[in-house]
Design an enzyme around this catalytic site. Sequence first.
Site, short mmCIF file in Angstrom:
data_model
loop_
_atom_site.label_atom_id
_atom_site.label_comp_id
_atom_site.label_asym_id
_atom_site.label_seq_id
_atom_site.Cartn_x
_atom_site.Cartn_y
_atom_site.Cartn_z
N ASP A 175 9.67 -5.26 3.13
CA ASP A 175 8.65 -4.58 2.33
C ASP A 175 8.86 -3.07 2.49
O ASP A 175 9.60 -2.63 3.38
CB ASP A 175 7.26 -4.99 2.86
CG ASP A 175 6.18 -4.82 1.79
OD1 ASP A 175 6.48 -4.22 0.73
OD2 ASP A 175 5.05 -5.26 2.02
N ASN A 176 8.24 -2.33 1.62
CA ASN A 176 8.21 -0.87 1.73
C ASN A 176 9.60 -0.23 1.78
O ASN A 176 9.93 0.52 2.69
CB ASN A 176 7.37 -0.46 2.95
CG ASN A 176 5.92 -0.85 2.75
OD1 ASN A 176 5.39 -0.71 1.64
ND2 ASN A 176 5.29 -1.38 3.77
N CYS A 178 -0.91 3.49 -1.77
CA CYS A 178 -0.03 2.34 -1.65
C CYS A 178 1.32 2.72 -2.27
O CYS A 178 1.36 3.35 -3.33
CB CYS A 178 -0.61 1.14 -2.36
SG CYS A 178 0.43 -0.30 -2.11
N1 MTE Z 1 -2.20 -3.89 7.91
C1 MTE Z 1 -2.27 -5.20 8.10
N2 MTE Z 1 -2.54 -5.65 9.32
N3 MTE Z 1 -2.08 -6.07 7.08
C2 MTE Z 1 -1.80 -5.64 5.82
O1 MTE Z 1 -1.66 -6.46 4.91
N4 MTE Z 1 -1.33 -3.70 4.41
C3 MTE Z 1 -0.73 -2.37 4.44
C4 MTE Z 1 -1.54 -1.44 5.31
N5 MTE Z 1 -1.87 -2.05 6.56
C5 MTE Z 1 -1.67 -4.25 5.61
C6 MTE Z 1 -1.91 -3.40 6.70
C7 MTE Z 1 -0.60 -1.77 3.15
S1 MTE Z 1 0.75 -2.25 2.26
C8 MTE Z 1 -1.40 -0.76 2.73
S2 MTE Z 1 -1.05 0.06 1.27
C9 MTE Z 1 -2.54 -0.32 3.47
O2 MTE Z 1 -2.74 -1.11 4.63
C10 MTE Z 1 -3.78 -0.44 2.61
O3 MTE Z 1 -4.92 -0.01 3.30
P1 MTE Z 1 -6.32 -0.30 2.63
O4 MTE Z 1 -6.36 -1.73 2.24
O5 MTE Z 1 -7.34 0.09 3.64
O6 MTE Z 1 -6.41 0.59 1.44
#
Ligand code: MTE
Length: 883
Positions: free
Chosen positions: A289-290, A157
């Site tokens: 974000d990000n 993350c």
């Molecule tokens: N995909 C969706 N659809 N919704 C989410 O909230 N979070 C993202 C990503 N993909 C997210 C997502 C984020 S910020 C991260 S760090 C990773 O998924 C985390 O994957 P994990 O929960 O399998 O570790």
Amino acid sequence: MTEEENVHLRRTTADLPPTPPDSEDGGPEKAGTEIAASSSTPSFPLPPPTSTPTQVLDPDKKTPDSWLPRDPRLIRLTGVHPFNVEAPLTDLFNEGFLTSPELFYVRNHGYVPNCEDEDVLNWEFSIEGMVEHPIAMTLRDLLDQYEQRTYPITLVCAGNRRKEQNIVRKTKGFSWGAAGVSTALFTGVPLGELIHRAKPKRGARYLCMEGADKLPNGCYGTSVKLNWATDPNKGMMLAHAMNGEMLRPDHGKPLRVVIPGQIGGRSVKWLKRIVITSEPSDNWYHIYDNRVLPTMVSPEEAANNSTWWKDERYAIYDLSTNSAIAQPAHDQQLCLVGSEPVYRVRGYAYGGGGRRVTRVEITLDKGKTWRLANIDYAEDRYREARRQNLCGGVLDLWDHEASFCWCFWNLDISLEELGQSSDIFVRAMDESMNIQPRDMYWSVLGMMNNPWYRVTITKENDYLRFEHPTQPALLPGGWMERVKNAGGNLANGYWGEQIGGEEVPEPVTEAAAAEVKMTKDGLNNLITVDELRKHDKEENPWFVVNGEVYDGTDYLKDHPGGASSITAAAGMDATDEFVAIHSETAKAMLIEHHIGTLDEKGKAALAGEEGQPEVDSEPTAVFLQPRAWRKATLCNKKTVSWDTRIFSFKLDHGEQTLGLPVGQHLMIRLRDPVTREAIIRSYTPISQTTQKGTMDVLVKVYFNTNERKGGKMSQAMDALPVGHFVEFKGPIGKFRYLGHGRCTVNDVERRIKTFIMISGGSGITPIYQVFREIMQERSDDTRCVVLDSNRLLEDILCKEELDAHAKDNHEKCRLMYTLTSAPDGWEGLRGRIAAPLLKEHASRSAHGAGEAMVLVCGPEALEKTVHKALLEDGWKDDDLLFF
Ligand code: MTE
């Protein structure tokens, strides 16, 4: 879903090779080596034992995820909902290279879409937008029509280690510890294969992805560059299984994107739609974000000005190089009695964008010296394996060069050394030489935090206690919180260990620096670095200031700092030293010596050198080197008076001497704790030049007051905690005392019968060095007349020592102090050093021609007054020496 169909999605033990031995992390190999897999049958790590949680936990019962059983060991970072968790670092590390799905970190922006087992194969998704052949398919089609592949991939993350940023200054993100990272065997189809089939149209540049989770600002979506998705080396895939079993709901069941080497936020879970576009995603989560916004963008500014967020330059993709210590764990205690004499420090490291971590370094002295740790790249063992089925996909990675996983490192350190150190730091570097920075780059979202990871060591009776920087979420503990609670300033450049002098000196602004013109107009002479290097000798020295080249030859004789300070910079970039030490007048004089501009290649070459860490050479007999900065650690700080300290520095070894001739000085370089700007000043240590192993520097601290800014250097020195290093270079100066009245000025020898020594304030230190040399050598009959000026009696520095020498040597010494605010009953002189005092005690006529020399050191005003008065009295400049 029939049992036959489900077979794709289940782990089949028949796929798996025999279980490899438990620990592969090192042993007695030479530090810095990577640990190779056994050559005959490469055995790669298999998933750790797993158990699917069966219980819905109490906190989840009142949330939209109330149907979802989870592992109670996970630490919740955002209260109850949404589910954002990391495992305790020790548990994560103990699982080994692969993480079980129940301990794999989770980052959900909202609720988890529920796809029942019987609906999994019918899950629909599409590839559309700027493509010739839009695709709409089900997971069943994906399994039937494509070869399934299995890759080991680490997801991280972008907020990993964010708690450290939050403690320094609250960001807009929640507090991840150092376990926002996990690794699994992902099975699915390379994304490029689907994109080729869809055939992007001309002009298509981005691949946007959307998940099924409906959130307050729409579905979760983001984008990456299209050409990354079609590049097999980038390893992007559509995955449906993790460690050989169907994706668990929190991790994207039934289908997700997995993008190795990039921040986890790009790996969209519960994938529904891929849209090929000419522009990056306009999804709210892609924009807000990000990102790592520039450090000066405050939360308020970020909230008020959306242009920061829409600037694609600040979007983050490849991970930054990072590492952390897992053992010793936070709060772990190590008994010094009865334990193994050597302790193995361990942890993880990862690089970004498929770049391999090529070194991991440990320091026990805050970065003064580093040692290489052993690295275990378990990922290589999958590369070395024969083509085979693994976890429902083909494992065949022989031609994959990129490194998509974390690696583990370890280093054996003796308990004795740990006991003598106050902290352990780790930093990693990747194959592009991207190295973790020493200091934190704070930004409003607190992402990509990767400064050196520090674990502190505290000695408690027979125990060593270790503290990590933080504990995740609101959990208390960690040295950062402790330091902050004690009033420490964590952003001070010394991990908050500052002691006093907290006021931030004003950095020299570019505008101020630009005021003095140091270049000739119309001089269009480009100089290469090779030409510059030819002038690195004493005869014809060239040096560089702010990218401009200067010829110091004509100035060697007249330079007030002595020829040595020019020759020491010959063939090199002297910007730091020049700018820090010289007055505006001296800067203006540089213009005469301007001969050209260093070409771009040359500038890049010098810039590269500046950033290089100093290579520790073999132990030398003397510490100082004229052309290289050497580090020494502050080992003691003695408060002599409210504003005066003696700083003692430890040299490289107990037998080493400083290497400073009597009468010369050294330069001290410190980085401004906040701006990291170099502050350089020259000092004369008060320790004997023959002293071994340590040296002592007396510093008067000029504190900021309401009326005036204090001394940058003296305040920064005062703020330096014991155990931290500063840098030294030298010797410099045009004067040397050789003994028995012999001295040199700019290497020309002279014989002196009487030295008249005039000083003010801390200007006594270089004077004292020469005075002491003469006094303690019985057979040296050179006479000394000392006139030392101060405001108050208590301001007189080194008084005890001066008095003692004077008492023992009254036949060859006259020592006088003058005070401008003398106490009642003061028997010494009163008033400033000016013409009347000088006439009385330093009269030219009392000395034979060429037999006396005046040494002067003090504040600028004193030096000016003295200079004028002495010339009026008949002294010649040749007989005067201003330190
Ligand atoms: N995909 C969706 N659809 N919704 C989410 O909230 N979070 C993202 C990503 N993909 C997210 C997502 C984020 S910020 C991260 S760090 C990773 O998924 C985390 O994957 P994990 O929960 O399998 O570790």
